[in-house]
Structures are given as structure tokens and as C-alpha cells.
Design a protein around this motif. Structure first.
Motif, PDB file in Angstrom:
ATOM      1  N   THR A   3      -4.161   7.350   2.701  1.00 29.07           N
ATOM      2  CA  THR A   3      -4.378   6.245   1.631  1.00 29.07           C
ATOM      3  C   THR A   3      -5.003   4.899   2.138  1.00 29.07           C
ATOM      4  N   GLN A   4      -4.791   4.607   3.435  1.00 30.84           N
ATOM      5  CA  GLN A   4      -5.225   3.507   4.034  1.00 30.84           C
ATOM      6  C   GLN A   4      -6.596   3.485   4.117  1.00 30.84           C
ATOM      7  N   LYS A   5      -6.962   4.750   4.901  1.00 29.22           N
ATOM      8  CA  LYS A   5      -8.431   5.325   5.040  1.00 29.22           C
ATOM      9  C   LYS A   5      -9.192   4.922   3.928  1.00 29.22           C
ATOM     10  N   ASN A   6      -8.647   5.532   2.903  1.00 24.61           N
ATOM     11  CA  ASN A   6      -9.340   5.331   1.446  1.00 24.61           C
ATOM     12  C   ASN A   6      -9.654   4.057   1.065  1.00 24.61           C
ATOM     13  N   LEU A   7      -8.571   3.107   1.317  1.00 27.72           N
ATOM     14  CA  LEU A   7      -8.811   1.778   0.738  1.00 27.72           C
ATOM     15  C   LEU A   7      -9.768   1.152   1.893  1.00 27.72           C
ATOM     16  N   SER A   8      -9.811   1.548   3.007  1.00 30.26           N
ATOM     17  CA  SER A   8     -10.969   0.820   4.102  1.00 30.26           C
ATOM     18  C   SER A   8     -12.474   1.380   3.600  1.00 30.26           C
ATOM     19  N   ILE A   9     -12.496   2.587   2.759  1.00 25.57           N
ATOM     20  CA  ILE A   9     -13.755   3.042   2.481  1.00 25.57           C
ATOM     21  C   ILE A   9     -14.242   1.993   1.369  1.00 25.57           C
ATOM     22  N   ALA A  10     -13.306   2.036   0.454  1.00 31.41           N
ATOM     23  CA  ALA A  10     -13.406   0.940  -0.729  1.00 31.41           C
ATOM     24  C   ALA A  10     -13.892  -0.551  -0.226  1.00 31.41           C
ATOM     25  N   ALA A  80      -5.127   3.189  -4.224  1.00 30.70           N
ATOM     26  CA  ALA A  80      -5.592   4.511  -3.460  1.00 30.70           C
ATOM     27  C   ALA A  80      -4.414   5.627  -3.415  1.00 30.70           C
ATOM     28  N   ASN A  81      -4.706   6.753  -3.369  1.00 28.93           N
ATOM     29  CA  ASN A  81      -3.773   7.906  -2.899  1.00 28.93           C
ATOM     30  C   ASN A  81      -4.691   8.853  -1.897  1.00 28.93           C
ATOM     31  N   SER A  82      -4.166  10.331  -1.914  1.00 27.54           N
ATOM     32  CA  SER A  82      -4.669  10.838  -0.830  1.00 27.54           C
ATOM     33  C   SER A  82      -6.239  11.239  -1.142  1.00 27.54           C
ATOM     34  N   ASP A  83      -6.899  11.287  -2.419  1.00 27.54           N
ATOM     35  CA  ASP A  83      -8.103  11.747  -2.487  1.00 27.54           C
ATOM     36  C   ASP A  83      -9.035  10.796  -3.645  1.00 27.54           C
ATOM     37  N   ALA A 102     -13.959  -0.691 -14.404  1.00 27.01           N
ATOM     38  CA  ALA A 102     -13.098   0.265 -13.080  1.00 27.01           C
ATOM     39  C   ALA A 102     -14.103   1.396 -12.969  1.00 27.01           C
ATOM     40  N   GLU A 103     -13.685   1.704 -11.790  1.00 29.59           N
ATOM     41  CA  GLU A 103     -14.476   2.935 -11.080  1.00 29.59           C
ATOM     42  C   GLU A 103     -13.532   3.561 -10.184  1.00 29.59           C
TER      43      GLU A 103
END
Length: 120
Positions: A3-10, A80-83, A102-103
Motif C-alpha cells: 500500500t505504501q509503495k503504491n502511494l509512492s507511485i501516486a 491505496a490498497n494492494s493493487d 477522480a482517477e
């Protein structure tokens, strides 16, 4: 944590977009990523709003950055969640009304594989 990695991508996505750094933005995407946008559907009706692959994304955003040099996005919410990452932001362009957007970014193995934009 995924979840944190996905937030970093955002966060990296917003940084690249707001600096109009096209190659950095594209580096976040899978080669075969899909992108849907109502604006794409309006400007290029032949796409029905959907483009696939980095080359198509490059052309779409290159055109957007050239047409709208003041284009910026102001984050209002990230979840974010896992995917997936659900992003809400304001679309800011000089001399235009702000638009709430929203995206959803779908992320697999550290790369965006699909994105879908929602706004009125």
C-alpha cells in the motif's frame, strides 16, 4: 508494504505530471498500459476514450502539455490498497474553471497497468 509503495507511485505520478516531465511520467507505466479519459474521448473520438501502450500515452500527454502549458493537478485525496490507488485532485488551468477529477491507477509489480479518469 505494498500500500505504501503504491502511494509512492501516486506521489511520483503527480510530481512528474506537474513538472510536465513526460518521460518520468511514462516510466511509471507498463509498456502495454491502458488509459481511459473522458477528455480523450472528446478530443479523439476514434479512440472511444481508451489508448493502449506508452507510445499512445506519450502522444496524448505531449499534446495536453503543449495545449495547456499551465496545466497542474492539486491532490485532494489519495487512498491505496494492494493493487490500486484512488486519487482525487483538482485540474487547474489558467483562465479555465477548476475541475474536480477522480482517477484510479491499477498497479501490478510496481508499474501502472491501467488508469481510468472520472469527471463531469
Amino acid at each position: 508494504m505494498v500500500t505504501q509503495k503504491n502511494l509512492s507511485i501516486a506521489h511520483a505520478w503527480f510530481e512528474a505530471f506537474n513538472s510536465h516531465n513526460l518521460e518520468k511520467l511514462l516510466s511509471l507505466y507498463d509498456e502495454d498500459a491502458e488509459h481511459f479519459s473522458p477528455k480523450l474521448k472528446i478530443r479523439h473520438p476514434e479512440t472511444n476514450g481508451l489508448v493502449t501502450g506508452k507510445d499512445a500515452l506519450r502522444e496524448w500527454w505531449k499534446d495536453s502539455f503543449n495545449r495547456l502549458p499551465s496545466l497542474q493537478y492539486k491532490v485532494t485525496s489519495l487512498t491505496a490498497n494492494s493493487d490500486r490507488v484512488f486519487m482525487e485532485y483538482l485540474r487547474l488551468v489558467d483562465h479555465e474553471e477548476n475541475i474536480l477529477v477522480a482517477e484510479v491507477l491499477e498497479i501490478k509489480e510496481g508499474a501502472i497497468v491501467a488508469s481510468r479518469v472520472y469527471h463531469g
